[in-house]
Write an enzyme that holds these catalytic residues in place. Sequence first.
Site, PDB file in Angstrom:
ATOM      1  N   LYS A   1      62.259 -95.528   2.665  1.00 60.25           N
ATOM      2  CA  LYS A   1      62.941 -94.160   0.758  1.00 60.25           C
ATOM      3  C   LYS A   1      63.968 -93.409   1.328  1.00 60.25           C
ATOM      4  O   LYS A   1      64.468 -93.767   2.338  1.00 60.25           O
ATOM      5  CB  LYS A   1      61.602 -93.260   1.189  1.00 60.25           C
ATOM      6  CG  LYS A   1      61.879 -92.253   0.518  1.00 60.25           C
ATOM      7  CD  LYS A   1      60.485 -90.621   0.557  1.00 60.25           C
ATOM      8  CE  LYS A   1      60.965 -90.258  -0.817  1.00 60.25           C
ATOM      9  NZ  LYS A   1      59.450 -88.588  -1.058  1.00 60.25           N
TER      10      LYS A   1
ATOM     11  N   SER B   1      56.679 -87.769  -4.854  1.00 58.96           N
ATOM     12  CA  SER B   1      58.035 -88.491  -4.748  1.00 58.96           C
ATOM     13  C   SER B   1      58.562 -89.869  -4.761  1.00 58.96           C
ATOM     14  O   SER B   1      59.661 -90.522  -4.881  1.00 58.96           O
ATOM     15  CB  SER B   1      59.192 -87.784  -4.816  1.00 58.96           C
ATOM     16  OG  SER B   1      58.726 -87.637  -3.160  1.00 58.96           O
TER      17      SER B   1
ATOM     18  N   SER C   1      53.164 -86.321  -2.500  1.00 61.42           N
ATOM     19  CA  SER C   1      54.488 -87.570  -2.441  1.00 61.42           C
ATOM     20  C   SER C   1      54.356 -88.343  -1.705  1.00 61.42           C
ATOM     21  O   SER C   1      54.298 -89.828  -1.952  1.00 61.42           O
ATOM     22  CB  SER C   1      55.487 -86.851  -1.870  1.00 61.42           C
ATOM     23  OG  SER C   1      55.799 -86.304  -3.071  1.00 61.42           O
TER      24      SER C   1
END
Length: 488
Positions: free
Chosen positions: A80, A155, A179
């Site tokens: 990420k 997210s 998330s």
Amino acid sequence: MKNLYQLTYSQIKSGLNKSEFTSVDLVNSLYDRIAASEPKINAFLEINKDKAIEQAKQSDERRKNKQQLSDCDGIPIAIKDNICVTGEITSCGSKILENFRSPYDATVITKLKEKGFVLIPRANMDEFAMGSSTENSAYQTTKNPFDTSRIPGGSSGGSAAAVSAGMAPISLGSDTGGSIRQPASLCGIWGLKPTYGRVSRYGLVAYASSLDQIGPFSNDLEGIADIFEILQGADPKDQTTASGKTFDSKNVKSKDWKGVKVGVMASKDTESSPGVLKKYEDIKQYLKDQGAILKELDFSLFKHSIPVYYLIATAECSSNLSRFDGIRYGLRKGGEGKLEDLYVESRSEGFGKEVKRRILLGTFSLSSGYYDAYYGKAQKARILIKKKYDEFFKEVDFILQPTSPTTAFKIGEKTKDPIQMYLADILTTTVNLAGVPAISCPAGLDENGLPIGVQLTTAHFKEEELLSYAKSISEIPGCKITLPENIN
């Protein structure tokens, strides 16, 4: 034989260790899949095949010389965009950090390198991890591999979509209020939020420091277990880490449900779509038939979790993001006239709409005259939520809930209504407020062919038990999800 990108994590691990294929073969297969699928998915902000191939060659050379760093040596993992990797851009999906190259590795990256993983930065994300749909990225909207007209969750939507689409067998995300678990559910894969403090946050760009936790996605449970075993442990660079009981992936084995006490929600309390509710009820009935003792718990206090979570999270984000001012970090705009003008121009252009909204909310709740009325009360309510979990785990061994109240919604469906977007996290935020571990398990598809996930939660530091019973959930008829071969 399947194309290598179609293999599960455990099949990849076995194949590499049996010399059935090389890491270079695997990376080439994955990048062929990326070339075909990425234009439709937008899971990555950057694709650097040359670096990945170089890492794979080094891994193959180590294996050839019998010097492999671990059984996982040569396995690719997507990262990420808020986790620092030396020399790589870490933009957090934002314009304000679009040219920031990290001068150091996050602790989790150091641990992965020590085991020989092939790193694939940078998976797309909601800007500064603020969102539930990955529509808040400053660069692109990631799409759901099961239906590209729909969101992948957020997210960590890029990390989840990359695994779901077969572009990586495993990935890293961060979970502040769901998330990891929510996108795992919507993309039909596994996602673990560990006990708070079990994995170092050093090198994770903070959104809300008391809630954030790094965790893995995988296309099978063995990937979750292996990555968590590597990442766990106290870190002198992060004073919030805890040593606790050491997790051993070898102890993760499917368990019998007979006599296990499982806390569940009453149907009327789930506020879930019909397809999600039906799957949840089917799983509850299966566990009961297997001898589990189901106990309906009183979740009424948890209905306040959204305002409590957003007051605390936005207050912490207001503080954490104050350093991005155009001087110490990030984009600099203006520079003529007053210093205040430089701050205003840099932050106005560098931050997106959702980040600005949360900074304003957090600054307001921390301001003089409102601190006790809002932030102070939210912290008191957080203590009550944690105590409620402590009470629950005196009565039951696990709590079973839907991960998300709905399957993936359409792109653009909720962007104009922030409250409805925030409610997408209603079943996940309490876990972060209490710091307990939870995993989203694939639970089959709804009538429209969209993935459903169920969330299993347990007490602090009980990840071995959590993953063992999650493995048992994966064996329930109808829960297995085949990831999409054709991306439409």
